[in-house]
Motif scaffolding. Structure first.
Motif, PDB file in Angstrom:
ATOM      1  N   SER A  63      37.684   6.408 -11.909  1.00 56.61           N
ATOM      2  CA  SER A  63      37.942   6.986 -10.594  1.00 56.61           C
ATOM      3  C   SER A  63      38.972   6.177  -9.803  1.00 56.61           C
ATOM      4  CB  SER A  63      36.647   7.063  -9.778  1.00 56.61           C
ATOM      5  OG  SER A  63      35.706   7.904 -10.403  1.00 56.61           O
ATOM      6  N   TYR A  64      39.114   4.907 -10.155  1.00 53.53           N
ATOM      7  CA  TYR A  64      39.979   4.017  -9.372  1.00 53.53           C
ATOM      8  C   TYR A  64      41.178   3.510 -10.175  1.00 53.53           C
ATOM      9  CZ  TYR A  64      35.992   4.387  -6.343  1.00 53.53           C
ATOM     10  OH  TYR A  64      34.994   4.896  -5.548  1.00 53.53           O
ATOM     11  N   ILE A  65      41.613   4.305 -11.135  1.00 51.47           N
ATOM     12  CA  ILE A  65      42.792   3.936 -11.928  1.00 51.47           C
ATOM     13  C   ILE A  65      44.028   3.768 -11.039  1.00 51.47           C
ATOM     14  CG2 ILE A  65      44.467   4.898 -13.568  1.00 51.47           C
ATOM     15  CD1 ILE A  65      42.107   3.549 -14.897  1.00 51.47           C
ATOM     16  N   ASP A  66      44.177   4.640 -10.065  1.00 48.37           N
ATOM     17  CA  ASP A  66      45.353   4.569  -9.178  1.00 48.37           C
ATOM     18  C   ASP A  66      45.436   3.212  -8.466  1.00 48.37           C
ATOM     19  OD1 ASP A  66      47.559   5.153  -7.619  1.00 48.37           O
ATOM     20  OD2 ASP A  66      46.458   6.399  -6.205  1.00 48.37           O
ATOM     21  N   PRO A  67      44.405   2.786  -7.719  1.00 45.12           N
ATOM     22  CA  PRO A  67      44.504   1.468  -7.068  1.00 45.12           C
ATOM     23  C   PRO A  67      44.518   0.297  -8.047  1.00 45.12           C
ATOM     24  CG  PRO A  67      42.351   2.455  -6.667  1.00 45.12           C
ATOM     25  CD  PRO A  67      43.211   3.514  -7.270  1.00 45.12           C
ATOM     26  N   ILE A  68      43.864   0.424  -9.208  1.00 47.15           N
ATOM     27  CA  ILE A  68      43.912  -0.658 -10.200  1.00 47.15           C
ATOM     28  C   ILE A  68      45.348  -0.874 -10.662  1.00 47.15           C
ATOM     29  CG2 ILE A  68      43.310  -1.308 -12.574  1.00 47.15           C
ATOM     30  CD1 ILE A  68      40.590  -0.008 -12.137  1.00 47.15           C
ATOM     31  N   MET A  69      46.013   0.212 -11.029  1.00 45.36           N
ATOM     32  CA  MET A  69      47.377   0.099 -11.556  1.00 45.36           C
ATOM     33  C   MET A  69      48.368  -0.368 -10.479  1.00 45.36           C
ATOM     34  SD  MET A  69      47.291   0.745 -14.754  1.00 45.36           S
ATOM     35  CE  MET A  69      46.069   1.379 -15.920  1.00 45.36           C
ATOM     36  N   SER A  70      48.186   0.104  -9.258  1.00 43.86           N
ATOM     37  CA  SER A  70      49.164  -0.228  -8.213  1.00 43.86           C
ATOM     38  C   SER A  70      48.900  -1.590  -7.584  1.00 43.86           C
ATOM     39  CB  SER A  70      49.178   0.860  -7.142  1.00 43.86           C
ATOM     40  OG  SER A  70      47.909   0.966  -6.519  1.00 43.86           O
ATOM     41  N   LYS A  71      47.626  -1.936  -7.362  1.00 44.85           N
ATOM     42  CA  LYS A  71      47.312  -3.144  -6.603  1.00 44.85           C
ATOM     43  C   LYS A  71      46.963  -4.343  -7.479  1.00 44.85           C
ATOM     44  CE  LYS A  71      45.596  -0.388  -2.706  1.00 44.85           C
ATOM     45  NZ  LYS A  71      46.776  -0.614  -1.863  1.00 44.85           N
ATOM     46  N   VAL A  72      46.501  -4.115  -8.710  1.00 48.70           N
ATOM     47  CA  VAL A  72      46.125  -5.225  -9.594  1.00 48.70           C
ATOM     48  C   VAL A  72      47.157  -5.419 -10.699  1.00 48.70           C
ATOM     49  CG1 VAL A  72      44.344  -6.168 -11.122  1.00 48.70           C
ATOM     50  CG2 VAL A  72      43.676  -4.841  -9.107  1.00 48.70           C
ATOM     51  N   SER A  73      47.486  -4.334 -11.389  1.00 46.14           N
ATOM     52  CA  SER A  73      48.439  -4.437 -12.501  1.00 46.14           C
ATOM     53  C   SER A  73      49.882  -4.530 -12.010  1.00 46.14           C
ATOM     54  CB  SER A  73      48.285  -3.235 -13.443  1.00 46.14           C
ATOM     55  OG  SER A  73      46.956  -3.140 -13.918  1.00 46.14           O
ATOM     56  N   GLY A  74      50.119  -4.110 -10.770  1.00 50.22           N
ATOM     57  CA  GLY A  74      51.454  -4.237 -10.194  1.00 50.22           C
ATOM     58  C   GLY A  74      52.435  -3.167 -10.612  1.00 50.22           C
ATOM     59  N   LEU A  75      51.940  -2.020 -11.060  1.00 54.55           N
ATOM     60  CA  LEU A  75      52.835  -0.929 -11.443  1.00 54.55           C
ATOM     61  C   LEU A  75      53.361  -0.215 -10.204  1.00 54.55           C
ATOM     62  CD1 LEU A  75      50.928   0.668 -14.451  1.00 54.55           C
ATOM     63  CD2 LEU A  75      53.055  -0.614 -14.560  1.00 54.55           C
ATOM     64  N   PRO A  76      54.639   0.153 -10.163  1.00 52.21           N
ATOM     65  CA  PRO A  76      55.164   0.913  -9.026  1.00 52.21           C
ATOM     66  C   PRO A  76      54.598   2.334  -9.024  1.00 52.21           C
ATOM     67  CG  PRO A  76      56.832   0.700 -10.741  1.00 52.21           C
ATOM     68  CD  PRO A  76      55.688  -0.174 -11.163  1.00 52.21           C
ATOM     69  N   ALA A  77      54.592   2.956  -7.872  1.00 47.91           N
ATOM     70  CA  ALA A  77      54.046   4.308  -7.730  1.00 47.91           C
ATOM     71  C   ALA A  77      54.740   5.302  -8.652  1.00 47.91           C
ATOM     72  CB  ALA A  77      54.168   4.765  -6.277  1.00 47.91           C
ATOM     73  N   SER A  78      56.027   5.071  -8.916  1.00 46.12           N
ATOM     74  CA  SER A  78      56.782   5.989  -9.777  1.00 46.12           C
ATOM     75  C   SER A  78      56.265   5.999 -11.216  1.00 46.12           C
ATOM     76  CB  SER A  78      58.263   5.609  -9.774  1.00 46.12           C
ATOM     77  OG  SER A  78      58.435   4.279 -10.258  1.00 46.12           O
ATOM     78  N   MET A  79      55.493   4.962 -11.595  1.00 47.38           N
ATOM     79  CA  MET A  79      54.975   4.876 -12.964  1.00 47.38           C
ATOM     80  C   MET A  79      53.638   5.583 -13.142  1.00 47.38           C
ATOM     81  SD  MET A  79      56.949   3.426 -15.117  1.00 47.38           S
ATOM     82  CE  MET A  79      55.759   3.032 -16.406  1.00 47.38           C
ATOM     83  N   MET A  80      53.009   6.018 -12.038  1.00 47.17           N
ATOM     84  CA  MET A  80      51.679   6.606 -12.160  1.00 47.17           C
ATOM     85  C   MET A  80      51.680   7.906 -12.949  1.00 47.17           C
ATOM     86  SD  MET A  80      49.155   4.864 -11.364  1.00 47.17           S
ATOM     87  CE  MET A  80      47.962   6.180 -11.548  1.00 47.17           C
TER      88      MET A  80
END
Length: 388
Positions: A221-238
């Motif tokens: 459920s929290y893949i979006d914040p994990i990838m953006s805030k922890v893994s450091g992926l830019p929003a364009s990569m989602m």
């Protein structure tokens, strides 16, 4: 592999529901900002959907368990239309919670009765395969619909995602009318229908489903914040990340279908559940590394849909005349646990302030489910040997 028209109709329904359920995940941050709520509060939109699933199933058990399956599935399709149109138009937190609740209400009904319809119309020895093919609509949603929705959400508006689902539900209604035959349900006293529930086996399976599904959704459920805030992926990569998750789900489902001819359902479910548990373990410790974080997400997604068809078949195996009731209880186990899982993941994030902490309840629940299904698997093997 021939896809019968009634399976195609059911696939359209599971596609709509797949996008409705998970389409919010990659745009959760945008939805939160738009409706002026926090990320954990927006996570409750996922819980509201799951709560709606449980409510819909209760209505099915109380009022519609003896209604022609075709008519009940058509009613579910209308609810898909109403719920997703309401989500597209929601202007505040309360409206969105209500819309997500309505959107979820047909989910369990459609999957439970769709599985029963697929089994009743299947050729001899092909019921597990046909149920798995029905679930293919949901995995196709994760492969195509959810990533496309992610792109639409970032490029235009997340509201278009839900409006598109509402439009597709009109196609679903037409497909059910023309492609699904009438499927009357024989009326029997409730006392006779619940006879299989007096044995512990279905309750053990339902418990395993609930624990494992709750674990998956506490993390996913929290893949979006994990990838953006922890893994450091830019929003364009989602969008490509969600597309990869969808591909993993699709591959898990496709790989599982032919294996149902060579392995029993218990073996497949135990194996897939163990994969999910290890993915949660990796996500908890290794989410700061981009590649590893993406791999763990993909592994969890693969495992969850690898077991989707076998799990549905396992739920109604040996249910006799109680297939509708037990399939409905299976959907309550799935989706009630989804609501609890999303809530527990949100609590873990709230307490720690770190998005990847949602993987802690995920791995605990995942390993607990793996242990339970290990004993179910061992029991099924002993029974097979006894039969020999």
């Amino acid at each position: 592999m021939k896809l019968n028209k009634h399976i195609a109709a059911l696939c359209i329904g599971t596609f709509c529901l797949g996008v409705a359920e998970l389409g919010i995940v990659p745009v959760l941050t945008d939805v939160a900002h738009s409706l002026h709520v926090s990320i954990p509060q927006a996570g409750l939109y996922i819980s509201a959907y799951a709560a709606g699933v449980c409510a819909g199933i209760i209505v099915l058990l109380v009022f519609a368990r003896s209604v022609n399956l075709k008519y009940t599935l058509l009613a579910a399709a209308v609810l898909i239309l109403v719920g997703n149109a309401s989500a597209a138009l929601a202007q505040n937190d309360y409206m969105m919670l209500a819309a997500r609740f309505i959107s979820g209400s047909p989910h369990g009904i459609f999957f439970a009765l769709g599985a029963v319809a697929a089994q009743r119309l299947a050729a001899e020895g092909e019921s597990a395969r046909d149920i798995t093919l029905m679930v293919l609509g949901q995995t196709s949603a994760n492969l195509v619909g959810v990533p496309l929705g992610s792109w639409i959400g970032y490029a235009f508006s997340w509201r278009i995602i839900f409006m598109t689902i509402a439009a597709l539900s009109l196609l679903l209604i037409a497909a059910l009318i023309y492609w699904l035959p009438s499927l009357p349900v024989q009326k029997k006293p409730l006392k006779e229908l619940i006879q299989p529930l007096r044995h512990p086996h279905p309750w053990i399976i339902l418990a395993g489903i609930a624990i494992g599904s709750g674990g998956f959704y506490a993390y996913y459920s929290y893949i979006d914040p994990i990838m953006s805030k922890v893994s450091g992926l830019p929003a364009s990569m989602m969008t490509p990340v969600i597309a990869l998750a969808g591909l993993s789900m699709f591959v898990g489902n496709v790989v599982s279908a032919p294996l149902t001819k060579h392995f029993n359902d218990e073996t497949l479910v135990f194996s897939g559940q163990l994969l999910i548990a290890f993915a949660a373990l990796g996500a908890y410790f290794l989410s700061r590394d981009e590649i590893t974080s993406i791999f763990m997400m993909s592994l969890a997604a693969f495992g969850y849909f690898f077991i989707a068809g076998p799990m549905q078949a396992l739920v109604i195996k040996g249910a006799g005349d109680a297939k509708v009731i037990i399939a409905a209880l299976g959907q309550i186990a799935y989706n009630g646990a989804n609501a609890i899982g999303a809530y527990l993941g949100g609590v873990a994030i709230d307490v720690s302030g770190i998005a990847s902490e949602c993987a802690l309840p995920s791995l605990l629940l995942g390993f607990a489910s793996s242990v339970l299904f290990y004993f179910v698997w061992r029991s099924s093997n002993r029974n097979d040997l006894a039969g020999d």
